[in-house]
Scaffold this motif. Sequence first.
Motif, PDB file in Angstrom:
ATOM      1  N   UNK A 133      28.870 -25.602   9.839  1.00 33.22           N
ATOM      2  CA  UNK A 133      29.522 -24.499  10.543  1.00 33.22           C
ATOM      3  C   UNK A 133      29.560 -23.234   9.692  1.00 33.22           C
ATOM      4  N   UNK A 134      29.761 -23.411   8.397  1.00 27.36           N
ATOM      5  CA  UNK A 134      29.854 -22.255   7.499  1.00 27.36           C
ATOM      6  C   UNK A 134      28.494 -21.593   7.314  1.00 27.36           C
ATOM      7  N   UNK A 135      27.481 -22.386   6.983  1.00 25.15           N
ATOM      8  CA  UNK A 135      26.192 -21.798   6.616  1.00 25.15           C
ATOM      9  C   UNK A 135      25.408 -21.275   7.821  1.00 25.15           C
ATOM     10  N   UNK A 136      25.582 -21.864   8.998  1.00 24.95           N
ATOM     11  CA  UNK A 136      24.817 -21.361  10.144  1.00 24.95           C
ATOM     12  C   UNK A 136      25.331 -20.013  10.634  1.00 24.95           C
ATOM     13  N   UNK A 137      26.506 -19.591  10.174  1.00 23.34           N
ATOM     14  CA  UNK A 137      27.042 -18.294  10.581  1.00 23.34           C
ATOM     15  C   UNK A 137      26.402 -17.134   9.820  1.00 23.34           C
ATOM     16  N   UNK A 138      25.638 -17.448   8.782  1.00 22.37           N
ATOM     17  CA  UNK A 138      24.986 -16.399   8.002  1.00 22.37           C
ATOM     18  C   UNK A 138      23.956 -15.678   8.876  1.00 22.37           C
ATOM     19  N   UNK A 139      23.860 -14.353   8.777  1.00 21.99           N
ATOM     20  CA  UNK A 139      22.893 -13.604   9.601  1.00 21.99           C
ATOM     21  C   UNK A 139      21.456 -14.092   9.475  1.00 21.99           C
ATOM     22  N   UNK A 140      21.065 -14.544   8.296  1.00 20.39           N
ATOM     23  CA  UNK A 140      19.699 -15.042   8.126  1.00 20.39           C
ATOM     24  C   UNK A 140      19.410 -16.260   8.976  1.00 20.39           C
ATOM     25  N   UNK A 141      20.426 -17.080   9.201  1.00 16.17           N
ATOM     26  CA  UNK A 141      20.231 -18.286   9.997  1.00 16.17           C
ATOM     27  C   UNK A 141      20.000 -17.952  11.460  1.00 16.17           C
ATOM     28  N   UNK A 142      20.587 -16.863  11.929  1.00 14.98           N
ATOM     29  CA  UNK A 142      20.423 -16.469  13.330  1.00 14.98           C
ATOM     30  C   UNK A 142      18.983 -16.037  13.638  1.00 14.98           C
ATOM     31  N   UNK A 143      18.210 -15.706  12.580  1.00  9.34           N
ATOM     32  CA  UNK A 143      16.846 -15.247  12.781  1.00  9.34           C
ATOM     33  C   UNK A 143      15.854 -16.400  12.892  1.00  9.34           C
ATOM     34  N   UNK A 144      16.271 -17.607  12.516  1.00  8.12           N
ATOM     35  CA  UNK A 144      15.331 -18.728  12.492  1.00  8.12           C
ATOM     36  C   UNK A 144      15.151 -19.310  13.890  1.00  8.12           C
ATOM     37  N   UNK A 145      13.906 -19.586  14.217  1.00 11.67           N
ATOM     38  CA  UNK A 145      13.565 -20.161  15.512  1.00 11.67           C
ATOM     39  C   UNK A 145      13.089 -21.606  15.324  1.00 11.67           C
ATOM     40  N   UNK A 146      13.386 -22.442  16.299  1.00 10.44           N
ATOM     41  CA  UNK A 146      12.807 -23.780  16.307  1.00 10.44           C
ATOM     42  C   UNK A 146      11.352 -23.690  16.693  1.00 10.44           C
ATOM     43  N   UNK A 147      10.524 -24.567  16.131  1.00 15.33           N
ATOM     44  CA  UNK A 147       9.101 -24.576  16.483  1.00 15.33           C
ATOM     45  C   UNK A 147       8.925 -25.122  17.877  1.00 15.33           C
TER      46      UNK A 147
END
Length: 235
Positions: free
Chosen positions: A221-235
Motif C-alpha cells: 500500500x505504501x510503495x504503490x502510492x509513489x508517482x513512479x508506480x502509477x506510470x507502470x503498465x501491465x504487459x
Amino acid sequence: MSESVPLKTPAPLFRLLLVLSATTGMVDAASILGMDKVFTANMTGNVVFLAFATTGAPGFHPLHYIVALGAFMAGAVIAGRLWRGDSAPRLNHWLVRAAVIESCLLFLAGLLGIAGDRAGLALASMLPVAIALTAGAMGFRNAVIRQLKVPDLTTTVLTLTITGIASDSRLASGTASNLAARLGAVAAIFAGAAVGALLFQWFGLAPTLLATGAVVLVATMVFVRHPQMAELQRK
C-alpha cells in the motif's frame, strides 16, 4: 507495446520487492520452525524432504510436503488466471489486489492457529490447513512476481542470485553487474528470517504469520502510492 517493468526498475518497486523478500524469510522461519520442517515459500526443499519421507527417513511426514506442493501450485494457477483475465492496465492496481489476496491467506493461517489454541486443539490437527494456506499464499506471490521479470529480485529464491554474485564478480573476470540488487535480496531474506525466528520464539506461529501478512499488505500500500508506480503498465 507497453512493458510491465522498464529496463531500469523504479526505486519504489525495487524497495517493495526487497520488503517482500524479507517477508519470505519470515514465512520460511514460521513454516520451518513451526510447521514440521516444511518449506512453504521454496519448493525445492519440499521435493527433497518428500523423497526422504518416501524412503522412511525418520522425522519427515510425506503428507505435509504433498500438501505444501499442491497448495503452492494451486496458488500459482489462481494468480496466473487472474493476471491473464484482469484487464486493468495499471501495475499498481494489480499489485494491491495481489497483496490483499496473499495477506488474507496468511491472516487466515494465523487466525486458524489462534482459534485452535483457544479451542485446545493440537497443532498437528491443524497443520495441513495452515501449510496449505501459507504455501498457497507463496505460490500466488511467486506467480505474480514472475510476471514482473525483475532480474535477481524474485523475492523467494536466492540460488541464482548467489550464483550471479559469484560468477559475475571481478574475481571471475566479470563486471559485478547488478551487485547491489543481488546483495540486497540476500540481506533482505536473511533479515526477514532472523526477524521471523525471533517472532516465533517470542510469540509463536500465529503471530508470526499475522505479522508477515501485515507487512506484505502495508508495504504494498505504501510503495504503490509513489508517482513512479502509477506510470507502470501491465504487459
